[in-house]
Each structure stands twice: as structure tokens, then as C-alpha cells.
Design a protein around this motif. Structure first.
Motif, PDB file in Angstrom:
ATOM      1  N   LEU A   1      92.754  42.207  13.928  1.00  0.00           N
ATOM      2  CA  LEU A   1      93.600  41.057  14.272  1.00  0.00           C
ATOM      3  C   LEU A   1      94.715  41.407  15.238  1.00  0.00           C
ATOM      4  O   LEU A   1      95.404  40.513  15.751  1.00  0.00           O
ATOM      5  CB  LEU A   1      94.201  40.450  12.998  1.00  0.00           C
ATOM      6  N   VAL A   2      94.912  42.714  15.509  1.00  0.00           N
ATOM      7  CA  VAL A   2      96.025  43.121  16.380  1.00  0.00           C
ATOM      8  C   VAL A   2      95.589  44.192  17.379  1.00  0.00           C
ATOM      9  O   VAL A   2      96.381  45.039  17.784  1.00  0.00           O
ATOM     10  CB  VAL A   2      97.211  43.638  15.530  1.00  0.00           C
ATOM     11  N   ASN A   3      94.301  44.156  17.778  1.00  0.00           N
ATOM     12  CA  ASN A   3      93.817  45.198  18.709  1.00  0.00           C
ATOM     13  C   ASN A   3      93.856  44.768  20.170  1.00  0.00           C
ATOM     14  O   ASN A   3      93.361  45.482  21.040  1.00  0.00           O
ATOM     15  CB  ASN A   3      92.410  45.665  18.315  1.00  0.00           C
ATOM     16  N   GLY A   4      94.394  43.596  20.438  1.00  0.00           N
ATOM     17  CA  GLY A   4      94.512  43.149  21.824  1.00  0.00           C
ATOM     18  C   GLY A   4      93.244  42.586  22.420  1.00  0.00           C
ATOM     19  O   GLY A   4      93.199  42.251  23.603  1.00  0.00           O
ATOM     20  N   VAL A   5      92.173  42.448  21.598  1.00  0.00           N
ATOM     21  CA  VAL A   5      90.872  42.007  22.109  1.00  0.00           C
ATOM     22  C   VAL A   5      90.532  40.646  21.531  1.00  0.00           C
ATOM     23  O   VAL A   5      90.616  40.438  20.314  1.00  0.00           O
ATOM     24  CB  VAL A   5      89.761  43.015  21.738  1.00  0.00           C
ATOM     25  N   ARG A   6      90.124  39.736  22.392  1.00  0.00           N
ATOM     26  CA  ARG A   6      89.689  38.415  21.956  1.00  0.00           C
ATOM     27  C   ARG A   6      88.217  38.413  21.636  1.00  0.00           C
ATOM     28  O   ARG A   6      87.412  39.030  22.331  1.00  0.00           O
ATOM     29  CB  ARG A   6      89.978  37.360  23.040  1.00  0.00           C
ATOM     30  N   GLY A   7      87.858  37.718  20.562  1.00  0.00           N
ATOM     31  CA  GLY A   7      86.453  37.558  20.218  1.00  0.00           C
ATOM     32  C   GLY A   7      85.783  36.559  21.139  1.00  0.00           C
ATOM     33  O   GLY A   7      86.438  35.723  21.769  1.00  0.00           O
ATOM     34  N   SER A   8      84.457  36.651  21.206  1.00  0.00           N
ATOM     35  CA  SER A   8      83.676  35.705  22.009  1.00  0.00           C
ATOM     36  C   SER A   8      83.229  34.550  21.120  1.00  0.00           C
ATOM     37  O   SER A   8      83.604  34.469  19.943  1.00  0.00           O
ATOM     38  CB  SER A   8      82.449  36.415  22.590  1.00  0.00           C
ATOM     39  N   THR A   9      82.401  33.679  21.652  1.00  0.00           N
ATOM     40  CA  THR A   9      81.879  32.578  20.842  1.00  0.00           C
ATOM     41  C   THR A   9      80.768  33.039  19.900  1.00  0.00           C
ATOM     42  O   THR A   9      80.239  32.246  19.137  1.00  0.00           O
ATOM     43  CB  THR A   9      81.339  31.443  21.736  1.00  0.00           C
ATOM     44  N   SER A  10      80.431  34.327  19.945  1.00  0.00           N
ATOM     45  CA  SER A  10      79.479  34.891  18.987  1.00  0.00           C
ATOM     46  C   SER A  10      80.249  35.438  17.793  1.00  0.00           C
ATOM     47  O   SER A  10      81.020  36.391  17.922  1.00  0.00           O
ATOM     48  CB  SER A  10      78.659  36.009  19.629  1.00  0.00           C
ATOM     49  N   HIS A  11      80.044  34.847  16.638  1.00  0.00           N
ATOM     50  CA  HIS A  11      80.826  35.252  15.466  1.00  0.00           C
ATOM     51  C   HIS A  11      80.438  36.639  14.959  1.00  0.00           C
ATOM     52  O   HIS A  11      81.135  37.202  14.104  1.00  0.00           O
ATOM     53  CB  HIS A  11      80.673  34.222  14.336  1.00  0.00           C
TER      54      HIS A  11
END
Length: 781
Positions: free
Chosen positions: A649-659
Motif C-alpha cells: 500500500l506504500v510502495n509507490g506503485v499503482r495497480g492496473s485494472t488486473s486485480h
């Protein structure tokens, strides 16, 4: 004159010396056999095919196989190798010799520097030996064009080989998208190279009927066609309206089927037909609504349909007569031992309401509609058995009681197969977690649209059809494994190839090679060489296994974000940049996690021999005041979706639309409550939380977010909240940030509570069931 004679003598001597020069010796690293053989001993020197090389066989069956092999040479070398029936053993030949005491598909291949000998008991063994010999030849053997200046050398080697499983299958869904006969024949060619011996054709589903049945012509006149909505998302396609013409689809004539079956037989592939029942049959009911419970009318859906409520009426005897007529024609066309009747995903609400079905339950002494499906399958099994065939179905046929002699195809994991094997039934393992080729195989942002999931090449390679839960006797009922390609999101045959290759190579090794000879590092090397064959064969294969994957972590010493890079395939170099520029072979070579202390764009590419082989990976890292700070989970996330670990939750990386991309953490039916330790008094004014909605996967946006701050981590003050007022069923697949701004405040701790929808909303396929909530990143500024 004397000088001329001397010159001629020198040339003759040189020619003699050159002719005596030994053929080169191969190293094991140059040999790329897939699937890996059971036993191989590599020798010195090699055998050289020449225009005069003969293929000497004992029988007509062997002659057919030899001529297929000779056909490869004719295309690629221009030579027409002579095939001799009943010739004597000698040099400069490939000699076929029957060895009765061998397994049906086993073979021995002995390559000496002056001759080759193949031993097998059955034609299948000789065929597989020629496929191995084909793979020992230079890759140019796969060319459809004549190749010049090629030494057609085969290493001196002794191979003793035999498959681990007798069912080595591939299923192609030709319903959701139809592929003409010529595409199927091409697929047979390519499967044979991998020693796949079963092609399962999914011929019937809601969206189309793909096989001509002469007694019921409307099945293809009506059932094979749907309205063309290919420009719309699969799960958002409207029903056919009055006046709309159904023009999209197609079907195989019975003559087409005969040609497909015969061609497959010549490549030692059995074609298994699947005729779905009792559900997944809207196309059939559109043609013949009288075999439904409610009588219609029905139209052939152009896209997704859920739940699967359109179903054959189990209380109507005419339904069974209809299906027996259909299967009679199918059985006449397919010599396969197995006839697949589907049996999956049948929602039985119509049976619960249908007077005839309720009467059937009473008359037969059944307890419920689950047992009614068992009755349905058992009745169909009696008919299939009367024709000398074996009924095969998806693992749902276990529910309510398994037909006496049925074989189960286990797709919802391994458990169905385990249960069937323990009951003494044969099983084909085809679990979606290992062999569903409609899943993504690489980073979603680099892949064509797929149904979801994530199934990289390396995961397929780990597939073992025999679960550890079975004892030795029960394990004998596992007859093999199979990959399945459903085609909702696969509209063209080029796309079929992309989803199939090279993953079919990993599957082939999983079901042919014994565990003792399987090794990922070896396969990783061999598949890279094998891809050169794919190139010459014109196969549109995926190169996703070359992709670079980034996994953020934390360096506790330097207290910085540390990003680990890797690729699936071994033996590659990774070059990267952190300034957003495209990497070259002169860019930094990856050797240890990349440390980042500011917002950066990391790009990385795999290289082989100085040449880029994969797509460029781009990953942005947005550093903020919460980045890589400790996170306390007051309400734990689901163990099924742990993201990339404690810093997700705090690694600076956004998730994609693939869960399932590894950047999401999830809560099932529960709220999220987390506390971030900023580790010092910090002035903040903005908090943003990323979330995902994918209602098809039962993932819904939070209904509300609350934001708190604290100086001691015990007493928290609420500084903002954000309510989601959107309809939970709006927007099929989307990302949404819940961002709040507030008067700047000094805080040592930040707490966020995200409120789960709780239960799936009314009108959703999972109404009343736990809703999932996915969170990917909390940014604090």
C-alpha cells in the motif's frame, strides 16, 4: 602440362581430405527437444542427410509416416528423399524397425554417423520418433521455402523415450469465435510437433452451434449465427432485437469434420467432440425451443451470458430423443473413445419451476434438481455406452452422483479430479490455475485483452496432473492433462496462436516428460531455441516470457525503495534506466535491486547476445510522505490477495485494472483499516487511496472512506471522509482514487478506514454474496 597435372592432383587430394573430414560434434546446449525425452546419451560426430539418403520401412503404416517426414525435406531442401518399403539395412539411411515389446507410443532413436535407426512397436511410436528427429535437425527444416547452404546434420545420439501420460490434450473453443477448417488443420500440424495427442473441440455453447446435424438443420441454420456485436465489450452486448439479422458465426459441415478427423489421425491426434448439455445450449433452444422448459422464444446471444439458466427440459422425453439423435450423428463422425457432454455451470432455476421436471423428480425418487442433473447425465451415459463409447464431462457431473463409467475432466482446480479418482473413475486434469490459456500470460499493459487471471509460462511448466492427495492406486486413474483455450476474447486465429504458443510447449513437457527429467532452467534455455522454429513456421507466438517484471521492496539499511527486476526466462541480461529513457545494451546492467529515493520512471528490457528480445517495461514510482513507511493492518487483508507484501500500500506503485497483477490487497466482505507510521512529525494536507472495481469478478468500490491523523498512534482525529455515491453496478472495470484535501496538520500517524459494500448488490450475479474490495496505494502529501 606437368604443372596442370600437379594442380589437378592437389585439387583431388584436397577434395579427398575434405570428404574425409568428420562431421561436427554437437554439445547438449545446442539440442532443444520439447518435450524433453526420458533418456538421451549424446555421442561424438553427426549424421548428415543427403539427397541420396533413403527412408527404409517395413510396412504401409510406416511408409505414411516416412513420407510425412520426407515432405519436410522436400519443402526446405528441395530434395525428395526416397522411401523404400522392405529394403535392407545399410548406410546413409533412416531404418524403421518394429520392436514388439515396447509401449504403444514409445520409441528408440539411434543416430550413428553413417545411419539412423528407429525402433517402435506401433505407428504412433514411429511418428513421435520422427518428430524428435525433426527437432534434432537444423531449424531450417521448418521452412516452407527452399533453404540453401544448409548442412542437414543430426547429432550422434541414443534416445529412449515414452510419454508419462496417455492423454496429452488441447481444447479449442470454436463457439465464442469460430475458426474455419483450415485453421484447425494448421493447429493440428503445430500440436503434433509437441507430441500432443488429443484435440478437444468445444463445438456447442450458448453463442453458437458449430457442427452440421442433418436430422436437425436449424441447429446450424439458426443456432450457428448471432448478431455481429464484435465492436462491443463481451459482457455488455445487447440481445438481438426484432429486425436484426444474425450474420456472425459459422459451422463445420460433416464433410469438414471428416477431413479434420482424418488429418488429425494422420498426425496421431484424436479429436474429441464436446456437445454441451444440459445448459450452455441457448443456441440449440433458439433453433428448437420445444426442448426447453419454458418454450421460448430464444435468440443466440452475441456475448456473455450469466447465470446460465437456459437449459434443456429434463422432464421431457423428447429432449432425450433429440440429444440421442444428435449424438448418433456425432458418434458416426468421431471415432474417439470419449464423447464430451459438458455438464458445467448449469443454473437449475427453470427445473425448479418446470412442472415436467418436478414430475420427473417425483417419479424417479430424486431429492432435488442436483440429483435431476445426475439423472440426466446417467441417462445420456447409457446411450453413449450403447454406442461403445465413454461419456466425458466437466467436474460438475460429480454433483448429485457420478454416472457409473464416466470420465471426469477436472477444471475447477484439482478437487473434482481427486474425488473422481478416489471413486475409481478416470480423470483428465485441466485445472484453471495451471492450464487455462485464455488467462493473461504477461504484464497486462503489454498484452492483448484477455478474460483475466494470470498464467505465465513458468506456471504452466509446474503443472503436475497427479495430486499428492492420491495414493499409488488412485493415481492410476489420472490419465493425463489438457490445456483449454476459451475464446470470448480471442477473435482471430493469429490471436489463438498467441495465447497457445509457447505455453503449449510447457504443457507438452508436463504431460510427456517424467519429473526426473523436467527442469525449468533447462526448459527456459530450450524454449528460446525452439522459438526459432516457431519463427520459420510462421506461428504468431507470444514473447511475454521475455518481459521484465518489477517487484518493489524496502532496503532497511539505506531506508530506500528497492526494486527487484527479473524475467521468466533464464540466461538473459536486463538493462535499465531510471530517467524514463529507453534502455539499450549500453544502459546499466541489472545485478541487484535498484534503489530509488525520488519519483522516478524505471524502464527495463531483456537482452540476448546484445539484442533486445522483450518489450520495454515501464514502471512509475511516485514517492510521497507515506512511501515505504511501516503499515499496521488493524483488519487483515485476505490471504488470497496479499499484493507484493507488507509495503504494497506504500510502495509507490499503482495497480492496473488486473486485480491479480500483484499490486492489490483485498478484503472479502470486510472493511479495511490500516495505520501508517510516518516515523516523525510530518505536515500533511492530502491523502489519496487507490481502488478498483470489476463487477464481473465481484470487486466493488468502497462505499465510503474515512481519514484520521494522530501524534501518538493511539488517539486519532478524523480530518476528512469521502462517500461514494455511484451505483455499485455502474462501470464494469475501472480504477478510482479517493482523494481528500484538508487544512495542513502535523501528524506522526495516518489511519484510513475503507468501508466495504458488504454484499453484492441486487441485480448482480452474486447478489447477497460477500463483496470484494481491492486497495492498491495510499499516498500522503
Amino acid at each position: 602440362m606437368k604443372q596442370l597435372i600437379t594442380g589437378i592432383m592437389i585439387l583431388v587430394s584436397l577434395a579427398f581430405i575434405w570428404s574425409c573430414k568428420p562431421n561436427r560434434t554437437f554439445s547438449e546446449s545446442e539440442i532443444a527437444l520439447i518435450p524433453q525425452v526420458q533418456k538421451m546419451t549424446l555421442g561424438e560426430s553427426s549424421f548428415k542427410f543427403k539427397k541420396s539418403t533413403k527412408l527404409v520401412v517395413e510396412s504401409v503404416d510406416q511408409e505414411v509416416i516416412a513420407r510425412q517426414f520426407a515432405g519436410l525435406f522436400e519443402k526446405s531442401s528441395g530434395w525428395k528423399l526416397q522411401v523404400v518399403v522392405g529394403g535392407n539395412e545399410g548406410s546413409n539411411q533412416v531404418y524403421f524397425k518394429t520392436e514388439p515389446v515396447m509401449a504403444p507410443e514409445g520409441y528408440i532413436l539411434e543416430v550413428q554417423k553413417d545411419r539412423i535407426e528407429i525402433k517402435a512397436a506401433k505407428p504412433a511410436g514411429f511418428f513421435y520418433a520422427t518428430q524428435t528427429l525433426r527437432q534434432l535437425l537444423p531449424v531450417e527444416i521448418e521452412s516452407a521455402q527452399k533453404q540453401n547452404n544448409i548442412d542437414w546434420l543430426v547429432p550422434v545420439v541414443s534416445i529412449n523415450d515414452n510419454p508419462a501420460f496417455k492423454w496429452r490434450g488441447f481444447m479449442l473453443d470454436v463457439v465464442r469465435h469460430f475458426f474455419p477448417k483450415e485453421d484447425i488443420l494448421r493447429m493440428i500440424d503445430n500440436l503434433a510437433l509437441h507430441k500432443i495427442n488429443t484435440l478437444h473441440l468445444h463445438l456447442v455453447d450458448d453463442q453458437g452451434w458449430r457442427i452440421e446435424i442433418k436430422k436437425y438443420p436449424k441447429l446450424t441454420e439458426v443456432g450457428a449465427w448471432r448478431v455481429n456485436h464484435e465492436d462491443k465489450p463481451w459482457n455488455s452486448r445487447p440481445k438481438q432485437q426484432a429486425g436484426e439479422k444474425a450474420t456472425f458465426g459459422g459451422f463445420y459441415t460433416q464433410d469438414d469434420i471428416k477431413k479434420i478427423v482424418a488429418y488429425a489421425q494422420s498426425h496421431f491426434i484424436t479429436v474429441v467432440p464436446e456437445i454441451e448439455m444440459p445448459a450452455h445450449v441457448t443456441c440449440a433452444l433458439a433453433a428448437y425451443p420445444q426442448f426447453s422448459c419454458k418454450g421460448g422464444p430464444f435468440t443466440v446471444p452475441s456475448g456473455g451470458l450469466w447465470p446460465i439458466t437456459d437449459i434443456y427440459c429434463a422432464g421431457n422425453d423428447s429432449t432425450f430423443l433429440f440429444l440421442q439423435d444428435v449424438l448418433s450423428e456425432v458418434i458416426d463422425l468421431f471415432p474417439s473413445k470419449y464423447i464430451h457432454v459438458g455438464g458445467d455451470e448449469a443454473t437449475k432455476t427453470e427445473w425448479e419451476k418446470c412442472p415436467k421436471c418436478k414430475a420427473r423428480i417425483r417419479t424417479e425418487g430424486l431429492k432435488n434438481v442436483g440429483e435431476l442433473q445426475s439423472y440426466f447425465m446417467k441417462r445420456m451415459e447409457k446411450f453413449v455406452n450403447s454406442k461403445g463409447r465413454t461419456l466425458l464431462g466437466w467436474d460438475e457431473i460429480l454433483e448429485g452422483g457420478l454416472p457409473a463409467e464416466a470420465t471426469v475432466m477436472s477444471w475447477r482446480g484439482m478437487q473434482g479430479g481427486i474425488d473422481a479418482a478416489k471413486q475409481g473413475h478416470d480423470v483428465v486434469m485441466t485445472p484453471n490455475s495451471y492450464v487455462y490459456f485464455d488467462y493473461y500470460q504477461g504484464p497486462k499493459d503489454q498484452e492483448p485483452l484477455a478474460i483475466g487471471g494470470y498464467l505465465p509460462l513458468s506456471t504452466v511448466y509446474t503443472f503436475n496432473p497427479v495430486p499428492k492427495e492420491l495414493n499409488a492406486e488412485e493415481a492410476k486413474h489420472i490419465i493425463g492433462g489438457q490445456a483449454n483455450l476459451w475464446t470470448e476474447y480471442v477473435p482471430t486465429f493469429k490471436h489463438v496462436e498467441y495465447m497457445t504458443f509457447p505455453r503449449i510447449a510447457a504443457l507438452a513437457e508436463a504431460v510427456w516428460s517424467s519429473g526426473e527429467v523436467r527442469n525449468w532452467e533447462s526448459f527456459s534455455h530450450r524454449i528460446q531455441l525452439f522459438m526459432k522454429r516457431y519463427d520459420l513456421m510462421g506461428i504468431n507466438y507470444s514473447k511475454s516470457a521475455y518481459a521484465v517484471m518489477a517487484k518493489p521492496g524496502f532496503d532497511p539499511v539505506k531506508k530506500q525503495l528497492a526494486v527487484a527486476l527479473k524475467s521468466e526466462l533464464a540466461g538473459l541480461e536486463i538493462h535499465y534506466t531510471t530517467d524514463g529513457s529507453e534502455p539499450t545494451n549500453l544502459s546499466t546492467t541489472y545485478s541487484e535491486p535498484v534503489l530509488l529515493d525520488k519519483t522516478s520512471t524505471l524502464k527495463a528490457v531483456t537482452f540476448s547476445d546484445g539484442i533486445p528480445v522483450g518489450k520495454s517495461m515501464t514502471q512509475s514510482f511516485n514517492m510521497n510522505k507515506a512511501t515505504v513507511k511501516p503499515v499496521k493492518y488493524v483488519i487483515p487483508y485476505s490471504e488470497n490477495y496479499p499484493g507484493s507484501g507488507e509495503y504494497t500500500l506504500v510502495n509507490g506503485v499503482r495497480g492496473s485494472t488486473s486485480h491479480s497483477d500483484g499490486e492489490w490487497q483485498a478484503w472479502e466482505g470486510k472493511n479495511m483499516e490500516v495505520v501508517i507510521d510516518l516515523q516523525q512529525a510530518t505536515e500533511i494536507h492530502t491523502i489519496s487511496v487507490g481502488s478498483l472495481q470489476n463487477i464481473g469478478a465481484w470487486i466493488f468500490l468502497p462505499r465510503k472512506m474515512e481519514y484520521f491523523v494522530s501524534n501518538d498512534g493511539v488517539n486519532f482525529k478524523k480530518v476528512a471522509e469521502k462517500v461514494n455515491e455511484a451505483d455499485p453496478l455502474s462501470g464494469e472495470n475501472q480504477l478510482k482514487d479517493f482523494t481528500v484535501e484538508f487544512t495542513p496538520v502535523s501528524a506522526n500517524f495516518v489511519k484510513v478506514i475503507a468501508y466495504n459494500l458488504g454484499k453484492a448488490s441486487k441485480g448482480h450475479m452474486g447478489a447477497g454474496q460477500n463483496a470484494w474490495m481491492f486497495i492498491d496505494e495510499i499516498a500522503v502529501e
